[in-house]
Design a protein around this motif. Structure first.
Motif, mmCIF file in Angstrom:
data_model
loop_
_atom_site.group_PDB
_atom_site.id
_atom_site.type_symbol
_atom_site.label_atom_id
_atom_site.label_comp_id
_atom_site.label_asym_id
_atom_site.label_seq_id
_atom_site.Cartn_x
_atom_site.Cartn_y
_atom_site.Cartn_z
ATOM 1 N N THR A 55 0.839 -1.195 0.000
ATOM 2 C CA THR A 55 0.000 0.000 0.000
ATOM 3 C C THR A 55 0.867 1.234 0.000
ATOM 4 O O THR A 55 1.921 1.273 0.637
ATOM 5 C CB THR A 55 -0.908 0.007 1.245
ATOM 6 N N MET A 56 0.436 2.245 -0.729
ATOM 7 C CA MET A 56 1.164 3.508 -0.799
ATOM 8 C C MET A 56 0.298 4.631 -0.251
ATOM 9 O O MET A 56 -0.936 4.591 -0.362
ATOM 10 C CB MET A 56 1.566 3.817 -2.247
ATOM 11 N N ARG A 91 -1.295 8.445 -0.080
ATOM 12 C CA ARG A 91 -1.914 9.242 -1.130
ATOM 13 C C ARG A 91 -0.884 10.141 -1.814
ATOM 14 O O ARG A 91 -0.909 10.316 -3.040
ATOM 15 C CB ARG A 91 -3.040 10.083 -0.525
ATOM 16 N N ARG A 142 1.229 8.038 -4.239
ATOM 17 C CA ARG A 142 0.476 7.728 -5.453
ATOM 18 C C ARG A 142 0.399 8.928 -6.379
ATOM 19 O O ARG A 142 0.551 8.807 -7.604
ATOM 20 C CB ARG A 142 -0.924 7.237 -5.098
ATOM 21 N N MET A 161 1.951 9.114 -10.118
ATOM 22 C CA MET A 161 1.115 9.444 -11.272
ATOM 23 C C MET A 161 1.665 10.655 -12.010
ATOM 24 O O MET A 161 1.664 10.690 -13.252
ATOM 25 C CB MET A 161 -0.317 9.702 -10.813
#
Length: 267
Positions: free
Chosen positions: A2-3, A5, A8, A12
């Protein structure tokens, strides 16, 4: 894994920048093929289709296009036969030096194109005494196209195992019948994906082609390179380059879809 926010968002953003750097030049090539200005003023003062009409009526571009298609089809056919046979031989048998043979098959696609081109040119003209022609280009392209077929078939055979083939032989089928009725249907999508990738690689290859083609022949990438800086040819070259981008992207996209779909089916 899990990363957060923030991680992420950063990932992106980085991905978007990388894609922008990769695809912006390609988009500019396509847009400039409609640019009314011969010097490619940006932004384009107006759009036109006259360069596409000029490219369509260019005998040199059409001849180079069909030459590229011919070479790519022949190289793909050779790659399908040799790549499939090599995959089956290495996957279904065990012998001393098996890993070395696999490395030798895969190595051409990892070598710099200029090294492969020089080596093949010397082999054709010096060792074999063969004049450069479209045949030498097909052989040269097949050396790295084999790898795409080989890798696709190897991956499929590893996922499938040999249970179906063994069951076929236990029921009395011979090797050729087993291949025709059992092995080949299971490999069909992998072979098609490998063929599409091989065609795309061969169609837009220029470095190896430069060293293995005769002065009287031209593939489409060679034609683009030779006409890029000629007077009044720049707009037409942009049109041909845009077509080359589209023709190269389609088989690669289809191969990716085939591979993904086949993987879901096998699972």
């Amino acid at each position: 894994m899990t990363m957060s926010r923030g991680m992420r968002a950063a990932l992106m953003a980085f991905t978007a920048v990388v894609l922008l750097v990769i695809y912006t030049p390609l988009v500019l090539v396509v847009l400039n093929s409609f640019n009314v200005d011969r010097t490619f003023t940006w932004p384009p003062p107006d759009l036109t289709l006259k360069w596409w009409d000029a490219a369509w009526h260019s005998s040199g571009a059409r001849s180079a296009l069909w030459t590229s298609v011919e070479v790519a089809l022949l190289a793909t056919a050779v790659a399908l036969v040799l790549g499939t046979l090599a995959s089956l031989g290495l996957q279904r048998t065990r012998f001393f030096g098996r890993n070395l043979v696999s490395l030798v098959i895969i190595l051409p696609i990892a070598l710099p194109g200029i090294v492969t081109g020089i080596a093949l040119s010397n082999a054709f003209t010096t060792i074999l005494g063969v004049g450069l022609s479209l045949v030498t280009v097909v052989v040269a392209h097949a050396t790295f196209c084999i790898v795409t077929v080989f890798n696709n078939v190897q991956a499929r055979l590893q996922r499938l195992g040999g249970n179906f083939e063994q069951a076929s032989m236990d029921l009395g089928a011979g090797p050729f019948t087993t291949f025709r009725l059992v092995t080949f249907p299971m490999l069909r999508s992998a072979l098609l994906a490998g063929a599409l990738l091989s065609f795309g690689l061969s169609f837009d290859e220029i470095v190896v082609t430069t060293f293995t083609i005769s002065p009287t022949d031209q593939t489409l990438p060679i034609w683009i390179f030779q006409n890029l800086f000629r007077p009044n040819q720049g707009p037409v070259v942009n049109v041909v380059a845009a077509v080359l981008v589209l023709l190269s992207a389609v088989p690669i996209y289809l191969a990716q879809r085939l591979s993904a779909g086949a993987g879901e089916t096998v699972r």
